[in-house]
Design a protein around this motif. Sequence first.
Motif, short mmCIF file in Angstrom:
data_model
loop_
_atom_site.label_atom_id
_atom_site.label_comp_id
_atom_site.label_asym_id
_atom_site.label_seq_id
_atom_site.Cartn_x
_atom_site.Cartn_y
_atom_site.Cartn_z
N ASP A 35 -17.20 43.49 -1.25
CA ASP A 35 -16.85 43.66 0.17
C ASP A 35 -17.85 44.70 0.71
OD1 ASP A 35 -15.83 44.44 2.59
OD2 ASP A 35 -13.84 44.94 1.85
N SER A 36 -19.01 44.22 1.17
CA SER A 36 -20.06 45.17 1.54
C SER A 36 -19.68 45.97 2.79
CB SER A 36 -21.39 44.44 1.77
OG SER A 36 -21.28 43.52 2.83
N GLY A 37 -18.81 45.39 3.63
CA GLY A 37 -18.34 46.14 4.80
C GLY A 37 -17.62 47.42 4.38
N TYR A 40 -20.14 50.12 3.77
CA TYR A 40 -20.62 50.75 5.01
C TYR A 40 -19.54 51.64 5.62
CZ TYR A 40 -25.03 48.28 4.99
OH TYR A 40 -26.29 47.84 4.65
N ARG A 41 -18.29 51.22 5.51
CA ARG A 41 -17.19 52.04 6.04
C ARG A 41 -17.10 53.37 5.28
NH1 ARG A 41 -12.68 48.97 8.60
NH2 ARG A 41 -13.62 47.07 9.40
N VAL A 42 -17.18 53.29 3.93
CA VAL A 42 -17.13 54.51 3.12
C VAL A 42 -18.31 55.41 3.49
CG1 VAL A 42 -17.32 55.43 0.78
CG2 VAL A 42 -15.93 53.40 1.19
N VAL A 109 -30.27 53.98 5.80
CA VAL A 109 -28.90 53.86 5.28
C VAL A 109 -28.74 52.54 4.55
CG1 VAL A 109 -26.47 53.71 5.96
CG2 VAL A 109 -27.98 55.37 7.09
N ARG A 110 -29.30 51.47 5.12
CA ARG A 110 -29.18 50.15 4.49
C ARG A 110 -29.88 50.16 3.12
NH1 ARG A 110 -26.71 47.12 8.12
NH2 ARG A 110 -26.74 45.38 6.68
N ASP A 111 -31.06 50.81 3.06
CA ASP A 111 -31.78 50.90 1.78
C ASP A 111 -30.96 51.68 0.76
OD1 ASP A 111 -33.87 49.50 2.68
OD2 ASP A 111 -35.26 51.18 2.90
N GLY A 130 -20.22 39.92 3.93
CA GLY A 130 -20.80 40.93 4.80
C GLY A 130 -21.51 40.34 6.00
N ARG A 131 -22.64 40.98 6.35
CA ARG A 131 -23.43 40.52 7.51
C ARG A 131 -24.78 39.98 7.08
NH1 ARG A 131 -19.29 42.49 8.68
NH2 ARG A 131 -18.51 43.23 10.68
N ASP A 132 -25.32 40.55 5.99
CA ASP A 132 -26.69 40.21 5.57
C ASP A 132 -26.74 39.87 4.09
OD1 ASP A 132 -26.05 42.71 4.61
OD2 ASP A 132 -28.05 43.54 4.89
N MET A 133 -25.62 39.39 3.55
CA MET A 133 -25.59 39.09 2.11
C MET A 133 -26.58 37.96 1.79
SD MET A 133 -23.44 41.20 0.73
CE MET A 133 -24.23 42.32 1.84
N ALA A 180 -18.19 45.15 21.21
CA ALA A 180 -19.16 46.25 21.01
C ALA A 180 -19.80 46.13 19.63
CB ALA A 180 -18.44 47.60 21.14
N ARG A 181 -18.98 45.80 18.62
CA ARG A 181 -19.52 45.68 17.26
C ARG A 181 -20.45 44.48 17.16
NH1 ARG A 181 -14.86 47.00 13.56
NH2 ARG A 181 -15.86 45.75 11.99
N ASP A 182 -20.08 43.37 17.82
CA ASP A 182 -20.95 42.18 17.82
C ASP A 182 -22.32 42.55 18.38
OD1 ASP A 182 -19.02 40.53 16.86
OD2 ASP A 182 -18.81 39.30 18.67
N ARG A 184 -23.79 45.41 18.60
CA ARG A 184 -24.55 46.30 17.71
C ARG A 184 -25.02 45.55 16.46
NH1 ARG A 184 -20.93 50.70 17.22
NH2 ARG A 184 -21.54 51.57 19.20
N ASP A 185 -24.13 44.76 15.86
CA ASP A 185 -24.47 44.07 14.61
C ASP A 185 -25.54 43.00 14.83
OD1 ASP A 185 -22.56 45.65 13.44
OD2 ASP A 185 -21.07 44.06 13.17
N ARG A 186 -25.45 42.29 15.98
CA ARG A 186 -26.42 41.21 16.23
C ARG A 186 -27.72 41.74 16.81
NH1 ARG A 186 -23.42 36.11 16.14
NH2 ARG A 186 -21.25 36.52 16.62
N GLY A 187 -27.63 42.90 17.50
CA GLY A 187 -28.79 43.39 18.24
C GLY A 187 -29.67 44.35 17.46
N ARG A 188 -29.22 44.83 16.30
CA ARG A 188 -30.03 45.85 15.61
C ARG A 188 -31.32 45.25 15.07
NH1 ARG A 188 -25.53 46.05 11.16
NH2 ARG A 188 -26.22 44.31 9.89
N LYS A 189 -32.33 46.12 14.92
CA LYS A 189 -33.65 45.63 14.50
C LYS A 189 -33.67 45.22 13.04
CE LYS A 189 -36.66 47.95 17.80
NZ LYS A 189 -35.92 49.13 18.27
O1 DC Z 1 -16.99 43.74 7.65
P1 DC Z 1 -16.57 45.09 8.17
O2 DC Z 1 -15.86 45.02 9.48
O3 DC Z 1 -15.80 45.86 7.15
O4 DC Z 1 -17.95 45.88 8.43
C1 DC Z 1 -17.98 47.12 9.09
C2 DC Z 1 -19.34 47.36 9.71
O5 DC Z 1 -20.32 47.53 8.67
C3 DC Z 1 -19.89 46.23 10.57
O6 DC Z 1 -19.63 46.43 11.95
C4 DC Z 1 -21.37 46.25 10.34
C5 DC Z 1 -21.55 46.92 9.02
N1 DC Z 1 -21.96 46.03 7.95
C6 DC Z 1 -23.30 45.73 7.85
O7 DC Z 1 -24.09 46.17 8.68
N2 DC Z 1 -23.75 44.96 6.82
C7 DC Z 1 -22.91 44.45 5.93
N3 DC Z 1 -23.37 43.70 4.93
C8 DC Z 1 -21.51 44.73 6.02
C9 DC Z 1 -21.08 45.51 7.06
#
Ligand code: DC
Length: 230
Positions: A35-37, A40-42, A109-111, A130-133, A180-182, A184-189
Amino acid sequence: MSGAIPHCTIDGPSGVGKGTAAKWLATRLGWHLLDSGAMYRVAGIAAEQAGVALEDPEAVAAVVHEMQVRFDGDSASDRIALNGQDITAAVREEGAGMLASRIAVFPEVRDALLDAQRAFLQRPGLVADGRDMGSVVFPDAPLKIFLDASAEERARRRCQQLRQAGMPAILADVLTDIRARDARDRGRKVAPLKAAKDAVVIDTTELPIDAVCERIFSHVQDSGLTAVAS
Ligand code: DC
């Protein structure tokens, strides 16, 4: 990189049901779950607790490198301890999701989280959500699923989930957060939320979760991944 260990990625926006589907699939196959989210939450909670500026990528990444995280059980979504403190409940709160989304925009942070995520790829197999698995963390995954649904439907589901967990939830507020999360998540570089080119896209707006799970499972079977798991 990934050898012959079977794995399946499930990506998608906030509240689409990928966590539920990933957990169901991992249980059904007897595979590990990432659960990669939650990671990121931690990381967001760790940065906040450390008192560093959330706009400072290097400071946040330094905290992420230092933090001691324990995921108990077979999945990242069971008990979670940060520097010896149980933060399982806090991780699931909307505030942690917002923190995660803010710090997830930084490549540093991602690295910092990449190796820890890839370390989950172990026998007998892995379901990673996740988002980028599929697009970044496990680009060689033999099966990539991308779940999507309208923001309104996702807000409705998220509200229901929060209320079932005993947390207060107002639909309009949850919808605002999801939008707001969409954005940010879709718009980041770096590693923006998007379906990998070779992903199977499933629109779940009109599909109940058990139908989503069954549909994913049939893709797993078609891909031959269950040959070692069933
Ligand atoms: O899936 P989640 O709602 O627990 O994820 C929380 C935030 O973490 C989400 O808004 C974006 C980030 N995230 C990410 O950038 N890449 C991932 N693989 C998982 C989560």
